[in-house]
Each structure stands twice: as C-alpha cells, then as structure tokens.
Design a protein around this motif. Structure first.
Motif, mmCIF file in Angstrom:
data_model
loop_
_atom_site.group_PDB
_atom_site.id
_atom_site.type_symbol
_atom_site.label_atom_id
_atom_site.label_comp_id
_atom_site.label_asym_id
_atom_site.label_seq_id
_atom_site.Cartn_x
_atom_site.Cartn_y
_atom_site.Cartn_z
ATOM 1 N N THR A 402 0.789 -1.401 0.184
ATOM 2 C CA THR A 402 0.004 0.184 0.001
ATOM 3 C C THR A 402 1.002 1.490 -0.045
ATOM 4 O O THR A 402 1.564 1.131 0.554
ATOM 5 C CB THR A 402 -0.582 -0.144 1.313
ATOM 6 N N GLN A 403 0.412 2.262 -0.839
ATOM 7 C CA GLN A 403 0.972 3.891 0.133
ATOM 8 C C GLN A 403 -0.134 4.570 0.385
ATOM 9 O O GLN A 403 -1.294 5.191 -0.151
ATOM 10 C CB GLN A 403 1.496 3.798 -1.370
ATOM 11 N N SER A 404 1.110 5.391 1.127
ATOM 12 C CA SER A 404 0.184 6.011 1.492
ATOM 13 C C SER A 404 -0.404 7.991 0.691
ATOM 14 O O SER A 404 -1.017 8.842 1.734
ATOM 15 C CB SER A 404 0.581 6.759 3.424
ATOM 16 N N GLY A 405 0.513 7.923 0.633
ATOM 17 C CA GLY A 405 0.439 9.300 -0.810
ATOM 18 C C GLY A 405 1.738 8.650 -1.802
ATOM 19 O O GLY A 405 1.970 7.523 -2.452
ATOM 20 N N SER A 406 1.464 9.867 -2.721
ATOM 21 C CA SER A 406 1.792 9.724 -4.198
ATOM 22 C C SER A 406 3.211 10.356 -4.629
ATOM 23 O O SER A 406 3.827 10.411 -3.206
ATOM 24 C CB SER A 406 1.185 10.570 -5.674
ATOM 25 N N PHE A 407 3.545 9.127 -5.341
ATOM 26 C CA PHE A 407 5.247 9.501 -5.454
ATOM 27 C C PHE A 407 5.569 9.757 -6.989
ATOM 28 O O PHE A 407 5.089 9.289 -7.472
ATOM 29 C CB PHE A 407 6.310 8.003 -5.323
ATOM 30 N N LEU A 408 5.855 11.249 -7.118
ATOM 31 C CA LEU A 408 6.017 11.766 -8.757
ATOM 32 C C LEU A 408 7.462 12.240 -8.583
ATOM 33 O O LEU A 408 7.911 12.182 -7.631
ATOM 34 C CB LEU A 408 5.295 12.926 -8.429
ATOM 35 N N ARG A 409 7.819 12.267 -10.186
ATOM 36 C CA ARG A 409 9.321 12.738 -10.418
ATOM 37 C C ARG A 409 9.390 14.235 -9.922
ATOM 38 O O ARG A 409 9.913 14.386 -11.086
ATOM 39 C CB ARG A 409 9.304 11.929 -12.137
ATOM 40 N N THR A 410 8.563 14.903 -9.978
ATOM 41 C CA THR A 410 8.390 16.686 -10.227
ATOM 42 C C THR A 410 8.938 16.639 -9.525
ATOM 43 O O THR A 410 9.328 16.176 -8.009
ATOM 44 C CB THR A 410 6.786 16.725 -10.225
ATOM 45 N N ARG A 411 9.847 17.638 -9.624
ATOM 46 C CA ARG A 411 11.487 17.432 -8.918
ATOM 47 C C ARG A 411 10.879 19.807 -8.572
ATOM 48 O O ARG A 411 10.686 20.407 -8.826
ATOM 49 C CB ARG A 411 12.580 18.156 -9.915
ATOM 50 N N ASN A 412 11.591 19.520 -7.253
ATOM 51 C CA ASN A 412 11.887 21.117 -6.923
ATOM 52 C C ASN A 412 13.337 21.857 -7.204
ATOM 53 O O ASN A 412 14.049 21.255 -7.997
ATOM 54 C CB ASN A 412 11.402 20.606 -4.599
ATOM 55 N N ALA A 413 13.352 22.975 -6.467
ATOM 56 C CA ALA A 413 14.411 23.549 -7.240
ATOM 57 C C ALA A 413 15.365 22.819 -6.822
ATOM 58 O O ALA A 413 16.752 23.163 -7.691
ATOM 59 C CB ALA A 413 14.394 25.045 -6.738
#
Length: 668
Positions: A402-413
């Motif tokens: 299970t996962q409690s949240g999404s894992f995204l490739r979107t990067r911060n600065a």
C-alpha cells in the motif's frame, strides 16, 4: 557447476533411405516456397540445381535469434520488416512461428532448430513477470534442439541459467519468484535443450568454460553410416561488462581464437561439418535476404575464422541479412542474422558427402523466411501464449503493498522528487541485501552499501525511473505488482562497490555541465535517506558542492575515506555520464532492478513519501543564482513514433564515449 567442454546428442532416428532426394529452393521458388517466402542465397550456381542433391546427405538448419521473450508479437516498429527486394511483411509471435517451422520441417529427415542467443531475459511483461519461464515453455513446445547463451542469458547468473532454466531448481520462492504453473498445469520443468558457450569462463580461473563449448549432432547416410555435425557457440565479447549481464566474476575469451581452437578440436575428433552459432553480429543493409556493405565484429570474424567452419549464424545486433562470404581460403559459406523478436526464421540447407561427412560447400543454400502472421497459428503455441497472457493480466493487478501518498518525478528547485527519493532508498536497500546461491558470479565479498545514488534525469542515457506511483484512492492506496514493475527498471542489477569520498564528491559536481550555448544544465542524482547535502546556486561548474556540506549518517564526507556505494550497474559503467563513478573497487552484483523493486515494496508493506529535505540549494535568492536547467528526455522512439523497448533504449541512449565496440552500438 557443470564445466564440460562439449556435449553430444545422438539422433539415430533421423536416417532415411531417401536422404538427399529432395528439391532445394531455387531463386524462383518451389512449391515449398508458397509458405516460406524467403529468397535464398546460393553458395554457387550449382546450388540451384536440385538434381545435384541425389548423392548427398541433406541437412536443414533452422534458427531464430534474440527472441527476448516476445511470445505474442514483435513490438512496435519491429513488427514490420522489408526484404526479398523491397516487399514488406508483418511479423512476430511464436504461434505463427511454430506453424512456419512445421511446414519448413515437413519431410526433412535431418533438421536442427537452434538459437544464437538472447532467447529469454524477456522484455515482454507476459514472460518477464514469470522469470521467463513462458519463453522456455514455448521453445520446448517448438522443439528447440540447443541454444547459444547470449549476453542476456547471463542477466541473472550462470546458476540461474543452469540450475533453474535447465534443471528447474526453484529459487528463491516457488510460485512467487520462479517455478510457476505452466499452460499444461504442471510446475516449470526446465528447458528440454541445453545452453552453450565456448568463451564464457570464470574470471581468474584456469580450466573449462562455464557452459559446454560445443555440441555434436549426428545424422545417418542412406547406408546407415553416422555423420557428425559440430556446433561451436560464442557469447558476445564483453558480456560481463554489459549493464544487464554485469557479472564481475565472469570473463569472455577472444572470439576468433576460441572458434579456431574448437574447430580444430572438432576436426581432430573426426567431425566433418562444423557450424558456428555466435551471439555477436554485424550490419549489412536493410533487406533481410541480402547483404550490402557489411561491417561489425561478426564480419571481421567471418573473414578470418577457420575455413573448417562451414556456416556462421549470428545474433545480438538485431539486424537482418543473408549472404555468402568467402572464408580465408576463398570458399563461400553462409553469413546470416535473423533479426530479433521473432521476425525471421533462418534456414540453411547443407549437403554432406556421405563418404567424408564434409559439407559440399558449393551446394549450400541459405534463406531468411519472414515469420508472417498471415498463417493459421499453431494451436498448441497459441494455447501457451493465451495462457500466459491471462496469467500476466492477473499478476498485473495483484496487490503487493500500500502507499499513503503519491510518488512523483516532479522535482523541486534542488532537483529532489519523491519518486527519486524512493528509488534511492530502494537502491540502498537492494545494495545492502544478502544474496542466495543463484547469485554465483561475483568475484568479491558482499559488503553492504552505506549510501546510494540514482540518476533521475541523467546527463545522457536513460533513468532507471520509468514512471510515477500515484496513489489510487479508490483501492485504499493499493500498490499492484504491475505498477511497481513498470515504475522502476530496465533490466539492470543494483551493484554495490567501494569508492572514495572524492569520487562521491566529484559525481555530485558532475550533476552540472555547461552547454555549448552557455546554458547551465543540471542532471540531478537522488540520494538515499541517510544522506544530506547542499550546493551553491552561485557556484561555478565543478565547484558547487562543499564536501563539508555533504553528510552520510550525520557525518561529513571524508574525501580520503572509502565508502560502499549502491547504484545501478548502468551508472557504474558511466552509461549515464557520471564518469567519476566509472572506476570502482570490489563491485558486487545484486538483484535486477524491476524484480528487486518489487521485493522492496513487498518488504516495506506501506510506502510513505518522505519530506523533500535531502538536498538544499543555497543562495537561490541572490543575483546570478542558477540551479540549472534539467533536460527531461521523453521515451526513445522509432521513426514511426512507436517507443523503443526500455532495455533497448537504455543501451542506444547510453554515453557514446563508452561504447561496447568501436563503431555502431548493438541495441541489446
């Protein structure tokens, strides 16, 4: 470990009082050519004369290469090929292939079916998700007689190849990792054929090869006399250093010297006909039944290797050609490659002198037959394909966590992302794991990794991260096998190796380069959760990371100290452009990426995104600050817009400064 130098198969039932009394395909075709639409290559004009076969023993060699587990059809643009003077064909799939094979074999007393390698290490989910056992079942059903081990046959280990694929030993867990129930309802029984290689050995050891170097097959003359045919097998030079088949405990011997050695040995044993099946290839034009302007390692070999070798069947380069080349004595012999993914079946027809057992070379004929899909599929193979497609569909949706949240490739600065962090944490886990008896080709002890780096948008090449893991609210955050399998990986292992603190620092610096236009480029590396570092957004390229600001388990990086680092093999081979990590000590190979990532999710149970606080960009609000532009490359595409399979794309996109060969790079 079996370390024989040869194997022998006797086929006493292949004799016939009418051996040699059959017509060979001619340039204009015969009745047999109504289904096998290839245009033959003839050694000489004499080979066109069907009547000349009467006094000889007729032998048929059938081969396919680089199937890569594509049981349903060739993928994307690979499903259409051109040949026979510009005609196009839709090809692929083992069910039509089996039907073509049955017709090609009909009435042939002496027929042998083999592959020059990369039969498995499946890239199609239906085979790959079941440890490539579906591919073995299909090849068993089609009656494969023997196989050359390609580089991808070593994508797991020699023990996996021999103990599991050949002998059906289950590991690690029956029914979960290997040893699934096949289409007949039985547990995996192993291959009904053997794998061979004359040039794969254990590094630093004296003695025999890892696999049998050759096999000897027998046929009979009309008078009942046995004639022997030897098949020598070669694996691509450098296989142990390819990213997928990275095996620190193996080595490959020189191809020409090895082939010459075993040709001489076979000749000394009284073998009259010798065939070379090699998993290395060439480029020779676009028409699958001709050869123009050839080049490549197999061509170099073909022009120089022993004239006692009567035909050279190649693979590995995923190319298609069919031609006759002169041996060192000027006598023609076939030089062929039958594409990939089930596109073609190569047929070589030999005529043996019954008195000597030697090939009458001027009568040799070779044909590449397209595996067209306009034929009634073989029912047994269609059943195999349909069964595994159903099994794959069920496994695809199986819940493994299970996962409690999404894992995204979107990067911060600072270049950090939740998906990148997850991949780095998995890499550290994978590089710290104990391994079992199937991992038998390491040369150094398994010393657990202390940190991990994963390229999320590499300088060149392909990132191991293939997609996001978005939480599915409707299922309560269920994580399925298929989503995990497709999120990370292209078939390479995680490797742990010893590096210096200086190398770690230099790799972090190599995240930034300056383009010819003067633009600052940023190729971020994700770091495992026990690492924190900052970089100076005002710094010059090569001087952005202060070692005092890099912390591993809370301790500042020591440039002179040694560390155990986990990365994909692709990174340690500098295929993604971080040259600082290309020279390592005591590398140890761990599990393949997609299988390892599935195991990681299973063990974790619940995946929770961590805060993006591992990497900090300093001075970002100051004038002149620049974190750099990140190049997010889309999937590598064929000219028709269809995606290149990820394992193939990873090689084609790799750093051209580190080719596996001089000249063109083979795609696998």
């Amino acid at each position: 470990m079996t370390r024989n130098s040869h194997s022998t198969t006797h086929r006493p039932d292949r004799g016939s009082p009418h051996l040699g009394r059959r017509g060979f395909l001619t340039a204009l075709g015969t009745a047999a050519a109504t289904f096998a639409t290839g245009v033959p290559a003839h050694a000489t004009e004499h080979a066109r004369d069907a009547a000349s076969a009467v006094e000889y023993v007729d032998v048929q060699l059938l081969s396919i290469t680089d199937l890569h587990g594509y049981l349903q059809a060739a993928p994307g643009a690979h499903a259409t090929i051109s040949g026979n003077g510009g005609l196009t064909y839709t090809v692929g799939g083992v069910a039509p292939m089996a039907a073509h094979l049955a017709r090609l074999r009909a009435g042939r007393a002496n027929s042998f079916f083999f592959t020059p390698g990369d039969a498995f290490s499946g890239w199609e989910f239906d085979a790959a998700a079941f440890a490539d056992e579906p591919t073995i079942e299909a090849l068993n059903r089609m009656g494969l007689d023997f196989a050359t081990a390609g580089n991808h046959e070593f994508d797991k280990s020699p023990a996996f190849l021999q103990r599991h694929m050949e002998q059906a030993v289950a590991f690690p867990v029956e029914g979960r990792d290997t040893t699934f129930t096949d289409s007949s309802g039985a547990r995996f029984q192993g291959a009904g054929f053997r794998f061979h290689s004359a040039n794969v050995v254990r590094a630093g050891e004296q003695g025999g090869t890892v696999l049998p170097a050759y096999n000897i097959e027998t046929v009979r003359t009309a008078a009942g006399q046995e004639l022997r045919i030897g098949f020598i097998h070669l694996t691509a030079l450098g296989t142990e250093s390819f990213p997928g088949s990275y095996q620190p405990g193996l080595a490959t011997l020189a191809e020409i010297a090895t082939a010459d050695r075993y040709a001489a040995e076979l000749k000394a044993r009284g073998v009259g006909a010798i065939i070379l099946s090699m998993h290395d290839g060439a480029v020779a034009g676009a028409d699958f039944n001709s050869g123009t302007d050839p080049s490549g390692p197999a061509l170099d070999l073909a022009l120089r290797v022993s004239p006692d070798i009567d035909a050279i069947v190649t693979g590995h380069w995923h190319t298609r050609f069919n031609m006759m080349l002169p041996d060192p004595d000027g006598v023609p012999r076939p030089f062929v490659e039958a594409g990939c993914y089930g596109q073609l079946i190569n047929e070589i027809n030999l005529r043996l002198d019954p008195a000597t057992g030697k090939v009458v070379r001027e009568l040799t004929v070779s044909t590449n037959h397209p595996n067209t899909r306009d034929i009634a599929p073989d029912p047994a193979l269609k059943e195999v394909v349909d069964y595994w497609a159903g099994q794959a569909a069920a496994r695809d949706t199986t819940r493994i966590g299970t996962q409690s949240g999404s894992f995204l490739r979107t990067r911060n600065a600072a270049g950090e992302s939740t998906m990148g962090d997850l991949a780095a944490d998995w890499a550290l886990w994978a590089g710290s794991r104990p391994t079992g008896p199937e991992n038998d080709a390491n040369a150094h002890p398994n010393v657990p990794a202390q940190l991990a780096l994963v390229a999320t948008a590499p300088r060149v090449g392909v990132t191991v991260i293939a997609g996001d893991l978005v939480r599915d609210a409707a299922s309560g955050g269920a994580v399925t096998f298929g989503r995990v399998w497709r999120a990370v990986g292209f078939g390479d292992p995680i490797v742990s190796a010893t590096v210096t603190g200086q190398q770690i620092h230099d790799a972090l610096e190599q995240q930034w380069t300056t383009a010819d236009s003067g633009e600052l480029l940023f190729a971020p590396l994700a770091v495992s959760g026990n690492v924190r570092y900052s970089f100076d957004a005002l710094g010059r390229t090569g001087d952005r990371v202060d070692p005092a600001e890099v912390f591993i388990d809370g301790v500042a990086l020591d440039l002179a100290r040694s560390y155990r680092l986990a990365c994909p093999s692709y990174t340690f081979l500098a295929n993604d452009g971080y040259a600082a990590l290309s020279e390592v000590r005591a590398p140890y190979r761990h599990q393949r990426d997609f299988e390892s990532f599935v195991a990681y999710v299973r063990e974790a149970g619940t995946l929770t995104p961590a805060p993006l606080n591992r990497v900090t960009a300093a001075h970002t609000t100051r004038r002149g600050a620049d974190t750099g532009a990140t190049l997010d490359r889309g999937p590598l595409l064929h000219p028709d817009g269809t995606p290149v399979p990820r394992p193939e794309a990873a090689i084609l996109a790799a750093d051209p400064g580190h080719p596996t060969r001089n000249g063109p790079r083979p795609p696998c």
